[in-house]
Design a protein around this motif. Structure first.
Motif, PDB file in Angstrom:
ATOM      1  N   SER A 245     -24.015 -17.388   4.877  1.00 38.88           N
ATOM      2  CA  SER A 245     -24.603 -18.537   4.161  1.00 38.88           C
ATOM      3  C   SER A 245     -23.674 -19.130   3.105  1.00 38.88           C
ATOM      4  O   SER A 245     -23.547 -20.354   3.003  1.00 38.88           O
ATOM      5  CB  SER A 245     -25.924 -18.126   3.517  1.00 38.88           C
TER       6      SER A 245
ATOM      7  N   TYR B 284     -22.824 -23.093   3.044  1.00 39.54           N
ATOM      8  CA  TYR B 284     -23.338 -23.958   1.968  1.00 39.54           C
ATOM      9  C   TYR B 284     -22.196 -24.545   1.141  1.00 39.54           C
ATOM     10  O   TYR B 284     -22.148 -25.749   0.886  1.00 39.54           O
ATOM     11  CB  TYR B 284     -24.294 -23.189   1.051  1.00 39.54           C
TER      12      TYR B 284
ATOM     13  N   LEU C 153     -28.803 -30.107  -0.988  1.00 40.14           N
ATOM     14  CA  LEU C 153     -27.370 -29.928  -1.269  1.00 40.14           C
ATOM     15  C   LEU C 153     -27.044 -30.317  -2.701  1.00 40.14           C
ATOM     16  O   LEU C 153     -26.271 -29.655  -3.392  1.00 40.14           O
ATOM     17  CB  LEU C 153     -26.538 -30.806  -0.309  1.00 40.14           C
TER      18      LEU C 153
ATOM     19  N   PHE D  34     -32.295 -20.917   1.548  1.00 40.42           N
ATOM     20  CA  PHE D  34     -31.096 -20.640   0.739  1.00 40.42           C
ATOM     21  C   PHE D  34     -31.267 -19.335  -0.052  1.00 40.42           C
ATOM     22  O   PHE D  34     -30.373 -18.467  -0.077  1.00 40.42           O
ATOM     23  CB  PHE D  34     -30.839 -21.824  -0.208  1.00 40.42           C
TER      24      PHE D  34
END
Length: 1082
Positions: free
Chosen positions: A849, A853, A968, A1025
């Motif tokens: 992740s 990200y 984001l 997330f």
């Protein structure tokens, strides 16, 4: 004349309708000239730059009924300048669909109304061949013009000379006809240029002793200037303008005005004008009235500034000669006008009363005289005992005959009755002499009484309506419709010195109202529907002037009021509830208290002055002095409060610390002073001060908010459309001092400046803003309490409304930016597509992740600066709206607890009914035309019973990538923040400023504008997330929870707290144990 205007005379009725229409059009032109949009004048630079290229003059086209028609043309050119007319016509032409119509008369209108080059500005040169070339744009039959001029030259068409029998008044008698001839001569300019004999005849008849004339409702013209370009006219006028003739006329009118003023003052003495005196002296009184009015007319016209061009040496010389030889003093002339109006008013009222009682009194005198003769006949019959009167059958029969003759007098045949009454008086005098009746006093008394009654009958029969008509003609003041304004300052000074002067002014205003007869006569005769409109226009103008003159009373009251404010706020100490005896003298303050009493007495005297005026009908508008006083007080209050708000809220953006709180405190003291003193004087002037205060202050604030919000509207609300602006009590407009239009804009922008999220940090628990660098307090919720104290609920509510408009603007800008930097950038779109694929499905855990990200964040780094600024601006304004709602709700609960409770319960009941309707549509729901929900919302917002975060500010469409972009954006900002146990999330480095509360509230507001599924996806992405990062830390055996996860969890907690949603909304995306674990770590 009456036959010509008879209903069966088609020709007469047609011309009457034309004349009626002409008067109505002139009134409409005068009305419209006051409502020309400022943009057409292109006076300021901003308008020139903005509209100069789209409002064209006539170069864009390349194409191009008597006296009233001429007056119309002159009025148009005087009141609406040529260029302004052209711009308006072009704008209308381009906007209106009528231009394509085959029967459109647009070309004719343009040909007639195109610019003449004439300007009414002082010192402007007159265009060549003006106005004759303008008058000839639409040709009129020459023989018709010639016949009209011939008739005007030779006849007294209005039979005015009968009202002015003296030869020296001849030019005044023919003044209206002279004005007509002046205008019509421009239709045949050859007479002005070359016909010397005709011009000589015209000048000798109409202008031998005057050269300044009024052509229509006070529009004045100086012939010395107007006829300068015409040889025949100029030569003919030379004798009139000869300095010896000017000197003779000025000296004559000076002598006449002094003589008649003394006479009028004598007539106005208490008890002088009695019924018998008036009936015996009608010719003398009418002659005095004529002399007064003629002198006033001549002096007012020939000394008027508007009739003399200061740049013309000859005109200046003639005017100076008049001022010297007439010993001109405007105050003396004004007092002559005042006394003449009062004299005229009293005389008219008494005459109207006598006229209404005329027949009843005449019959009474006839009956009394006849009864006296019958009683005398009975005395000489020997039947009635009267001391020492022997029976005399001849006298008995004679007196009975006289009694019958008196009874036979016919009221309707006044001429015959008058002659017969004179013969009866002579007969009664003769019978007394021939029959030696003087020896019996009682018989003599009977005879004397009868003669007295007969004399009274002659007097009474001479009360004729013609006298009132003559007074009406002689008292015409239409020539001063505009000139009267030059006496305003003298009127106001007289009222200020002696408020009872208002009673005399009332007669002057009524005299001026008689000028309305001129434009309304033909309109009324024609039974035109324009009667009401034209009456309203002229009556409204006159009432506005009355208001303007009497405004000195509220002005003077407020001057005294300011002194009272100063004494009450600075000098007089409030007496405590408990007081030591020895300190009583200190608190007495006899000097200042005496001064307050003296000023209060002066205020009540001014009030008494205006209330003495009585209710008066000015034209068709009833003027109530009490209403006039209240409106005047309101106007003065509005002027002063608006000025105080404008001056009190101007800020220096460079000042450190901000001037906001000191200026609010200072303005609060000023407003409190106004409020306290206004409340203090209410009983002395008999008004509801608190009601007026609240109404006018709310109107000022709401108007300023409306004008400030105009900046955000495409279709702006003009003054004439505003529900807050008023013609009689106008709210003044001030020149803007910065980007804000009004004080409310400056206040709002100053608050936004000092609470800027890039410079300050908002601590939610304390409701306080601190400087990011120095950690000093910048402002707190006390600011809104101060605004509430200074500007009241209206001020806070207005500020809230303005913030709404700003949020809307900011959100619209955000959507434009989103389109530009995301949806039109290929690289950003590819990055977002890749990320979308990597995180799908949202319930799963993202492998590796961190890399996925942070790779996406790195590739989109350039878009976040602008994005952050927009989000934080919205968040900052939402925090301010929350603070305002809290303050409004607190003060509502404290000051109006019943209102607050009623609103809350009504709101809950409505919401419950609406929810029930959605579950069962058969249940009632407010229809579209029902304004209940709209109206209740206004009350709820004013009472602070609403949540700004739940508001939908804009309508939106579907936006691709919207949830993932916001996700984001959030995780890109988390590294800039750190958790503090006492303060929550704070900025890590002041050099890279991010403030947590505006960030959270900004995002929350933004998501609220879109469909709920976007929010659901956004929360799912955050949950994914958190889960993915925690999973990666566990697999790598990292003991501490990462800072970004803490930040994301805090965001979810704050989101749930602000939206007042249940915690399970967040727990749907993040397991319970993570939340519990995270709290123990904190």
């Amino acid at each position: 004349m009456l036959d010509f205007l008879a209903e069966n005379n088609l020709c007469g009725q047609a011309i009457l309708r034309i004349v009626s229409c002409g008067n109505a059009i002139i009134a409409e032109l005068l009305r419209l000239s006051e409502f020309i949009p400022a943009v057409f004048r292109l006076k300021d630079r901003a308008d020139q730059q903005k509209y100069g290229d789209i409002i064209f003059d006539f170069s864009y086209f390349k194409c191009e009924a008597l006296y009233l028609y001429g007056v119309m043309l002159l009025v148009i050119d005087q009141k609406i300048e040529g260029e302004v007319r052209e711009r308006m016509l072009v704008s209308y032409y381009r906007y209106s669909a009528a231009r394509s119509s085959a029967d459109s008369n647009m070309d004719d209108i343009c040909k007639l109304l195109r610019s003449t080059g004439y300007s009414c500005q002082p010192g402007a040169k007159r265009p060549p061949s003006y106005p004759e070339s303008y008058f000839q744009r639409v040709p009129i039959n020459e023989s018709f013009i010639s016949m009209v001029i011939g008739r005007l030259r030779s006849d007294d068409i209005y039979n005015q000379v009968s009202a002015y029998p003296l030869p020296e008044h001849r030019s005044t008698a023919l003044a209206n006809q002279a004005a007509m001839l002046y205008v019509i001569l421009y239709f045949e300019p050859s007479i002005l240029h070359t016909h010397q004999a005709k011009m000589r005849e015209i000048v000798d008849k109409y202008f031998p002793d005057n050269w300044v004339i009024s052509i229509y409702m006070g529009i004045t013209v100086n012939l010395a200037d107007a006829w300068e370009p015409y040889k025949a006219a100029k030569t003919a006028l030379n004798n009139t303008l000869d300095l010896s003739n000017v000197r003779e006329q000025a000296s004559r009118y000076a002598t006449v005005s002094e003589r008649v003023h003394t006479q009028v003052q004598q007539f106005l003495k208490e008890g002088y004008l009695r019924e018998e005196m008036i009936l015996d002296n009608i010719p003398k009184l009418l002659n005095c009235l004529r002399d007064c009015n003629v002198a006033i007319r001549w002096l007012m016209l020939h000394t008027a500034d508007s009739a003399c061009d200061p740049n013309n040496k000859r005109l200046r010389q003639i005017k100076d000669q008049i001022l010297t030889d007439s010993r001109y003093n405007p105050k003396i002339l004004f007092h002559l006008l005042l006394d003449t109006a009062q004299f005229e008013f009293i005389l008219k009222e008494m005459f109207k009363q006598m006229l209404s009682e005329k027949q009843a009194k005449w019959e009474h005198y006839k009956k009394e005289g006849s009864e006296r003769m019958t009683e005398l006949a009975d005395v000489f019959s020997g039947v009635k005992p009267l001391t020492r009167v022997e029976k005399n059958e001849n006298l008995q029969a004679w007196f009975r005959e006289i009694s019958k003759q008196i009874l036979s007098l016919n009221y309707d045949d006044s001429t015959a009755a008058g002659r017969k009454t004179v013969q009866l008086i002579q007969a009664l005098e003769e019978v007394q002499e021939f029959h030696q009746l003087e020896s019996n006093l009682q018989v003599c008394q009977f005879l004397a009484d009868t003669r007295k009654f007969l004399h009274q009958m002659i007097r009474t029969i001479n009360i004729k309506e013609e006298v009132l008509i003559t007074m009406q003609i002689v008292g015409d003041l239409s020539f001063a419709w505009q000139l009267i304004d030059s006496f305003t300052s003298i009127m106001q000074e007289s009222i200020r010195v002696n408020p009872s002067m208002v009673t005399k002014l009332r007669a002057t205003f009524l005299k001026l109202a008689s000028a309305l007869d001129l434009p309304l006569l033909r309109i009324n005769q024609a039974n035109s529907p324009d009667l009401l409109s034209v009456s309203q226009y002229y009556s409204g103008e006159l009432v506005s002037y009355v208001r303007k003159v009497l405004q000195i009373i509220p002005e003077s009251m407020f001057t005294s009021l300011l002194k009272i404010i100063k004494l009450q706020t600075h000098d007089i100490i409030e007496v405590p509830t408990r007081l030591d005896k020895d300190k009583l003298r200190d608190y007495a303050q006899l000097g200042p208290r005496y001064e307050v009493a003296k000023l209060t007495h002066a205020i009540s005297i001014f009030t008494e002055g205006i209330l003495m005026m009585k209710t008066t009908l000015v034209g068709i508008i009833k003027v109530d002095p009490k209403q006039l006083l209240e409106d005047g007080i309101r106007k003065e209050l509005v002027k002063r409060v608006a000025f105080a708000l404008h001056k009190g809220l101007i800020f220096n953006p460079r000042a450190k610390p901000s001037e906001l709180m000191p200026k609010l405190k200072e303005l609060g003291a000023t407003m409190d002073g106004f409020h306290r003193s206004f409340e203090y004087i209410q009983d002395y002037v008999n008004i509801y001060a608190l009601k007026i205060w609240q109404e006018e202050v709310s109107r000022i604030i709401n108007y300023n908010v409306e004008q400030e919000c105009n900046n955000f509207l495409r279709t702006k609300i003009q003054d004439w459309q505003s529900m807050y602006q008023s013609t009689h009590i106008p709210i003044p407009k001030f020149t803007p001092v910065d980007e804000s239009v009004t004080f409310i804009g400056r206040l709002c922008r100053e608050i936004l400046r000092i609470t800027d999220p890039k410079m300050t940090c908002h601590i939610d628990q304390l409701n306080t803003w601190y400087d990011m660098k120095t950690h000093q307090e910048v402002t707190s919720s006390r600011l809104f309490s101060e605004i509430q104290t200074t500007l009241g609920t209206f001020g806070l509510n207005g500020l809230d409304r303005l913030l709404c408009f700003m949020i809307v603007k900011e959100l619209q800008n955000f959507l434009s930016m989103f389109q530009k930097i995301i949806l039109r950038d290929r690289t950003v779109q590819d990055t977002l597509k890749t990320l979308m694929n990597a995180v799908s499905p949202l319930k799963s855990i993202v492998a590796n992740s961190n890399k996925i990200y942070f790779s996406a964040i790195a590739k989109t780094q350039k878009i976040w600066t602008a994005y952050l600024e927009a989000i934080m601006k919205v968040g900052q304004m939402q925090i301010l709206r929350q603070q305002i709602a809290n303050e409004l709700n607190y003060s509502c609960r404290f000051d109006s607890k019943h209102l607050a409770a009623a609103l809350e319960n009504l709101n809950k009941a409505l919401l419950a009914d609406i929810e029930a309707h959605y579950q069962d549509p058969s249940l009632p729901y407010p229809k579209e035309d029902n304004t209940l929900l709209y109206e209740i919302t206004a009350y709820l917002e004013a009472a602070g019973i609403h949540n700004p975060l739940n508001k939908i500010y804009i309508t939106t469409k579907r936006l691709p990538y919207f949830p993932i972009v916001n996700f984001l954006f959030l995780i890109a900002q988390l590294p800039k923040l750190q958790y503090n146990k006492n303060l929550g999330m704070v900025c890590r480095k002041p050099a890279d400023p991010v403030d947590w509360p505006p960030l959270v509230l900004g995002l929350l507001t933004l998501l609220k504008q879109f469909h709920a599924r976007y929010t659901e996806q956004f929360l799912a992405l955050i949950g994914q997330f958190i889960r993915s990062t925690v999973e990666q830390c566990t697999s790598q055996k990292i003991p501490e929870m990462p800072a970004d996860v803490v930040g994301a969890l805090l965001f979810l907690e704050d989101y749930v707290r602000y939206t007042k949603l249940p915690r399970r909304v967040a727990e749907a995306h993040v397991p319970n144990f993570i939340f519990d674990e995270f709290r123990t770590i904190l």
